[in-house]
Design an enzyme around this catalytic site. Structure first.
Site, PDB file in Angstrom:
ATOM      1  CE  LYS A   1      -5.163 -14.712   6.918  1.00 46.42           C
ATOM      2  NZ  LYS A   1      -4.313 -14.595   5.755  1.00 46.42           N
TER       3      LYS A   1
ATOM      4  CG  ASP B   1      10.260 -43.843  -9.602  1.00 47.20           C
ATOM      5  OD1 ASP B   1       9.295 -43.126  -9.308  1.00 47.20           O
ATOM      6  OD2 ASP B   1      11.408 -43.675  -9.153  1.00 47.20           O
TER       7      ASP B   1
HETATM    8  S1  IVH Z   1     -10.907 -19.999   5.449  1.00 44.09           S
HETATM    9  C1  IVH Z   1     -14.023 -16.574   3.678  1.00 44.09           C
HETATM   10  N1  IVH Z   1      -8.703 -20.949   6.425  1.00 44.09           N
HETATM   11  O1  IVH Z   1      -6.478 -16.169   4.061  1.00 44.09           O
HETATM   12  C2  IVH Z   1     -12.689 -17.107   3.600  1.00 44.09           C
HETATM   13  N2  IVH Z   1      -8.515 -19.173   4.869  1.00 44.09           N
HETATM   14  O2  IVH Z   1      -6.908 -13.333   4.353  1.00 44.09           O
HETATM   15  C3  IVH Z   1     -12.598 -18.408   4.300  1.00 44.09           C
HETATM   16  N3  IVH Z   1      -6.198 -18.499   4.377  1.00 44.09           N
HETATM   17  O3  IVH Z   1      -9.067 -15.903   1.718  1.00 44.09           O
HETATM   18  C4  IVH Z   1     -11.234 -18.894   4.184  1.00 44.09           C
HETATM   19  N4  IVH Z   1      -5.251 -19.967   5.697  1.00 44.09           N
HETATM   20  O4  IVH Z   1      -6.878 -17.346   1.167  1.00 44.09           O
HETATM   21  C5  IVH Z   1      -9.233 -20.048   5.598  1.00 44.09           C
HETATM   22  N5  IVH Z   1      -6.848 -21.927   7.383  1.00 44.09           N
HETATM   23  C6  IVH Z   1      -7.363 -21.034   6.552  1.00 44.09           C
HETATM   24  C7  IVH Z   1      -6.569 -20.140   5.802  1.00 44.09           C
HETATM   25  C8  IVH Z   1      -7.196 -19.208   4.965  1.00 44.09           C
HETATM   26  C9  IVH Z   1      -5.043 -18.994   4.840  1.00 44.09           C
HETATM   27  C10 IVH Z   1      -6.285 -17.399   3.410  1.00 44.09           C
HETATM   28  C11 IVH Z   1      -7.428 -17.503   2.435  1.00 44.09           C
HETATM   29  C12 IVH Z   1      -8.310 -16.358   2.782  1.00 44.09           C
HETATM   30  C13 IVH Z   1      -7.292 -15.371   3.240  1.00 44.09           C
HETATM   31  C14 IVH Z   1      -7.890 -14.227   3.978  1.00 44.09           C
END
Ligand code: IVH
Length: 677
Positions: free
Chosen positions: A117, A38
Site C-alpha cells: 500500500k 539528450d
Molecule cells: S487498489 C477501491 N492498490 O490507498 C480502491 N490502492 O486507502 C482500489 N493505495 O484509494 C485501490 N496503494 O489511493 C490499491 N496497491 C494499492 C494501493 C492503493 C495505495 C491507495 C489508493 C486507495 C487508498 C485507500
C-alpha cells in the site's frame, strides 16, 4: 525547414524518444547513452520551439514541463474513486476472508492479488485512444482536478500506450509518490531556499502535483505505480493479474508480481491463495518496509477474479472485494527536554527538539526536527511538553502534535533567537523566506558544516573523517578551510588525544585517496548555494574542467538543463569572489585531480577567444564546444560585441545577422578546422 518537414521530423523523433524512454524506464535495458538521448531530446525541443503549433499532447517534450496554468480544471470521474476498508492485525485478515467466503457462498480458499500500500497520492489517468488525455486527483471521490501537465513530467509514464490497436478509452488508477532520496533532496532545496520543508514524501508529492507551473514537477522526479482500473471501453480482463500483465505490456509503471513463492525485491506484488498466505505476505512486506526506496503503510489485498469482484460489489464508499492491511503506526509519546537551535552550512537556523529517549518502530529516538518558526508556532511545541512523534523510514523523526492536556503550568512559547547561537551575530530573515539565517561567513558553525559537506560521501568522500573529527580539527585550529584538510600531516593528527598511529595513517590515506575524484564531486563539494548533486553533474558534463567552469557567465549557465536564473545567479555570486578562486587553486595545487578534467591548453590556439556556435555543423554542437575548449577558447551562448568569433554552419539564422551587424568575425567549419590543423 518547412512545417511539413518539421512535422515528419517531430513525429520520427518522438517515436524514437518514446522507444528509448520505454527501454530505460520500463525494461531497464537502455541501448543508447544518456548523452545520445539528450541529443535527441534537444533536437525535438528545438523543433517544437520553432514550430509551437506542432506540439502534441503526447509529445515526450512534456516531460520537462510545459507552460504554467492559471488553475486546474475540475472533472468528474467516470466511475467514483472509492476508498478501502482497513484491517490492523492478522486476525482481522482472517475475519475478512470469512466474510468474503460467506458472501460468495463458497468454502474454497480465495485467490488474492496482494501489493504494497503505497503512501502517496491517488491519481486516475485517462487514456483516450491510447493517448494520455487527463490525470485526475481523487478530490472528493466523485470530482477531481486535472493535473495532467504535472503528471506528464513523470519520466516512467508513457504519454502514449505501446499498443497497435488501443482501446477507445481506459482509465488507469495508481499512486504518485516520491522516493525517499528524492524527498530528502527536495527538502534540502526547500530549506536552502528558505521555504518550509515538507513533513513527509506524501505531502511533498501532493504539494508538487498542486503546482501550476509544471517545470517544478519536472524538477522533482515524481514516480507512479499503477494498481487498478476505472472506466474502460473496448477492453476487458478476467482477473486482476491479467490487468497487471496488461500494465507491463503497454509500458505503464507498476509493481512486478509473482505467482508463486515469496516476493523478491524486484517483485513486491504476489498472487496468494487463502488468508494464511496473505498473512505471510503481510509479514514479509512489513519486514522489508524500511529497505524500500519509497514509503508504504500496509498492503492492499484484492480478490483476483473480476467476476467475483462484480458479485461482491461495494458497500457505501469502499469495495467488498478489497481491503487494506495497515502496519502498526510508527509513533510514540515522549517529553521535550529542550529545544536547541542548530546552524547549517548555509547559515539556516533549525530548531531541534531534544527528547527523552523513546523507541519508535524498533529505533531509539532522541531528536526531532521542528523545521522553523512557522512550524513551531503551528504546533505550539514548548520545552516540557509531551509530544506524539513519528518516524517514517529514513526520514528524520518529527513531532506530530503536542498533548496539550499534559502541558506543565507556566510553560512559554518557543522563539528562535535573533542572534546566532554560535557566533552571536544578528541573524537575518530574507524576504519571502521562513528561515532565519546567520549571514556570517566566518561563523564557526557555518565553516564546520561546510567542511562536513565537503568530506561527505557524495562530495569528496573522505570516509575516515567523521563529523566529530571535523569538529575537533576546527576547534584545535588545525583546519579552517577545505584546503587545510590536505595540509594535515600524520603527526598533526597523532598529536590529538586518543589518535594512534594507525588511525592517523588511515585518515591521511583516506584524504589522499580523495584527491583523485570526479569533477561533479569537486563542484558539489565546494558547497555553492543551490548547486546540488544533480546540478553539479550537469555543470561537470558541460564544462569538463574546473577551469572552464570558473570562466563561465550567466548567459551560458541559464541555457543548461536544470539551471534556472536563481541557480545561475547564485553560481555567479560565488564565482565573483576572489577567495573562492584562491581556494580552488589551492586545492588543485595540493593535488586534487578530476578524471574528466582535461588539461586546458594554456598555449592553445584559441586562447583568449570567445566563441558562439550556430547553425548545422558536421558534428554535434557539444563536440564543437569541446573542441574549442580543448584548444583554450571559451564558449558563450549569445553574440555580443565581446564575442571574438561566430562559428556558423548551414542555416545559421539570427546569430549570423547579429554577428555581421556587430562586425564579429565569422568562421565556417572549414575555417575552424584550418586554424586548428
Ligand atoms: S487498489 C477501491 N492498490 O490507498 C480502491 N490502492 O486507502 C482500489 N493505495 O484509494 C485501490 N496503494 O489511493 C490499491 N496497491 C494499492 C494501493 C492503493 C495505495 C491507495 C489508493 C486507495 C487508498 C485507500
Amino acid at each position: 525547414m518547412t512545417e511539413k518537414q518539421a512535422e515528419k521530423e517531430i513525429e520520427k523523433l518522438s517515436k524514437e524518444i518514446e522507444k528509448h524512454n520505454r527501454l530505460y524506464h520500463s525494461l531497464d535495458k537502455p541501448i543508447i547513452t544518456d548523452y545520445e538521448f539528450d541529443q535527441l531530446f534537444q533536437k525535438l525541443l528545438e523543433l517544437e520551439a520553432q514550430f509551437p503549433r506542432l506540439i502534441k499532447p503526447d509529445s515526450p517534450s512534456h516531460k520537462v514541463g510545459g507552460q504554467p496554468l492559471d488553475q486546474f480544471e475540475k472533472v468528474s470521474h467516470e466511475r467514483p474513486m472509492l476508498s478501502l476498508q482497513n484491517t490492523y492485525s492478522p486476525e482481522e485478515i482472517e475475519d475478512f476472508e470469512q466474510k468474503i467466503k460467506r458472501q460468495l457462498g463458497t468454502d474454497e480458499d480465495i485467490e488474492y492479488f496482494c501489493s504494497p500500500k503505497y503512501d502517496g497520492v491517488a491519481i486516475e489517468l485517462i487514456y483516450n485512444k491510447g493517448v494520455l488525455d487527463m490525470a485526475l486527483t481523487r478530490g472528493d471521490g466523485v470530482t477531481g482536478e486535472n493535473v495532467v501537465s504535472n503528471v506528464r513530467t513523470i519520466r516512467s509514464l508513457p504519454l502514449k500506450l505501446d499498443l497497435k490497436d488501443p482501446p477507445p478509452r481506459i482509465d488507469i488508477r495508481g499512486e504518485i509518490l516520491l522516493f525517499k532520496e528524492d524527498f530528502a533532496l527536495i527538502n534540502g532545496r526547500q530549506e536552502e531556499e528558505g521555504q518550509p520543508a515538507f513533513a513527509n514524501p506524501r505531502n511533498a508529492a501532493a504539494g508538487t502535483l498542486r503546482q501550476l507551473d509544471p517545470k517544478i514537477a519536472a524538477g522533482r522526479n515524481l514516480r507512479m505505480f499503477c494498481y487498478s482500473c476505472g472506466f474502460k471501453e473496448g477492453i476487458d480482463f478476467q482477473t486482476h493479474s491479467d490487468f497487471e500483465s496488461f500494465l507491463a505490456k503497454v509500458g505503464l509503471p507498476h509493481m512486478p508480481f509473482k505467482l508463486k513463492g515469496k516476493p523478491s525485491k524486484k517483485s513486491l506484488s504476489l498472487v496468494c491463495r487463502g488468508a494464511k498466505e496473505v498473512i505471510d505476505y503481510y509479514k514479509e512486506i512489513e519486514s522489508l518496509r524500511h529497505q524500500l526506496p519509497f514509503e508504504i503503510d500496509g498492503i492492499v489485498v484484492k480478490v483476483n477474479s473480476y467476476p467475483m469482484q462484480q458479485q461482491l460489489g461495494n458497500i457505501a464508499r469502499s469495495p467488498r472485494w478489497a481491503f487494506a492491511a495497515k502496519f502498526t503506526p510508527e509513533q510514540a509519546k515522549t517529553k521535550v527536554m529542550d529545544i536547541q537551535v542548530q546552524v547549517g552550512r548555509t547559515g539556516a537556523l533549525t530548531p531541534v527538539a531534544i527528547m527523552e529517549p523513546v523507541s519508535v518502530g524498533g529505533v531509539t529516538v532522541t531528536h526531532a526536527t521542528l523545521h522553523n518558526q512557522d512550524e513551531i508556532n503551528r504546533k505550539d511545541v514548548r520545552v516540557g511538553d509531551w509530544v506524539l512523534i513519528h518516524r517514517a523510514g529514513d526520514v528524520i523523526p518529527e513531532v506530530i502534535e503536542v498533548i496539550k492536556e499534559k502541558r506543565p503550568k507556566g510553560s512559554k512559547p518557543f522563539q528562535i533567537p535573533d542572534q546566532c547561537p554560535v557566533c552571536k551575530e544578528k541573524v537575518t530573515q530574507l524576504e519571502g523566506e521562513v528561515v532565519k539565517r546567520c549571514m556570517n561567513h566566518l561563523c564557526p558553525a557555518v565553516i564546520k558544516e561546510s567542511l562536513k559537506h565537503f568530506v561527505s560521501r557524495n562530495a569528496m568522500n573522505i570516509d575516515k573523517l567523521g563529523s566529530r573529527l571535523i569538529e575537533v580539527f576546527y576547534d584545535e585550529g588545525m583546519v579552517q578551510s577545505f584546503s587545510d584538510l590536505y595540509r594535515l600531516t600524520k603527526d598533526d593528527i597523532m598529536a590529538l588525544d586518543r589518535q594512534g598511529e594507525k588511525s592517523a595513517q588511515n585518515i591521511i590515506s583516506s584524504i589522499e585517496k580523495s584527491k583523485n575524484t570526479e569533477l561533479h564531486r569537486f563542484i558539489f563539494a565546494m558547497g555553492i548555494r543551490f548547486v546540488g548533486e544533480q546540478t553539479a553533474r550537469t555543470l561537470a558534463e558541460h564544462f569538463k574542467s574546473m577551469d572552464q567552469f570558473l570562466k563561465t557567465n550567466k548567459e551560458e549557465l541559464v541555457e543548461l538543463p536544470d539551471v534556472g536564473p536563481k541557480v545561475a545567479e547564485s553560481i555567479m555570486l560565488t564565482l565573483k569572489q576572489k577567495p573562492f578562486h584562491k581556494e580552488v587553486a589551492a586545492l588543485i595545487k595540493l593535488g586534487i585531480k578530476t578524471k574528466s578534467m582535461k588539461k586546458v591548453a594554456t598555449s592553445g590556439k584559441l586562447k583568449d577567444l570567445s566563441f558562439v556556435v550556430t547553425g548545422t555543423l558536421p558534428v554535434s554542437r557539444n563536440e564543437v564546444h569541446d573542441l574549442i575548449r580543448t584548444h583554450g577558447g571559451t564558449v558563450v551562448s549569445s553574440v555580443s560585441k565581446n564575442t571574438s568569433v561566430l562559428v556558423a554552419g548551414e542555416k545559421a539564422g539570427s546569430k549570423l545577422v547579429k554577428a555581421e551587424k556587430l562586425r564579429v568575425e565569422v568562421w565556417s567549419w572549414d575555417d575552424l578546422q584550418k586554424k586548428l590543423s
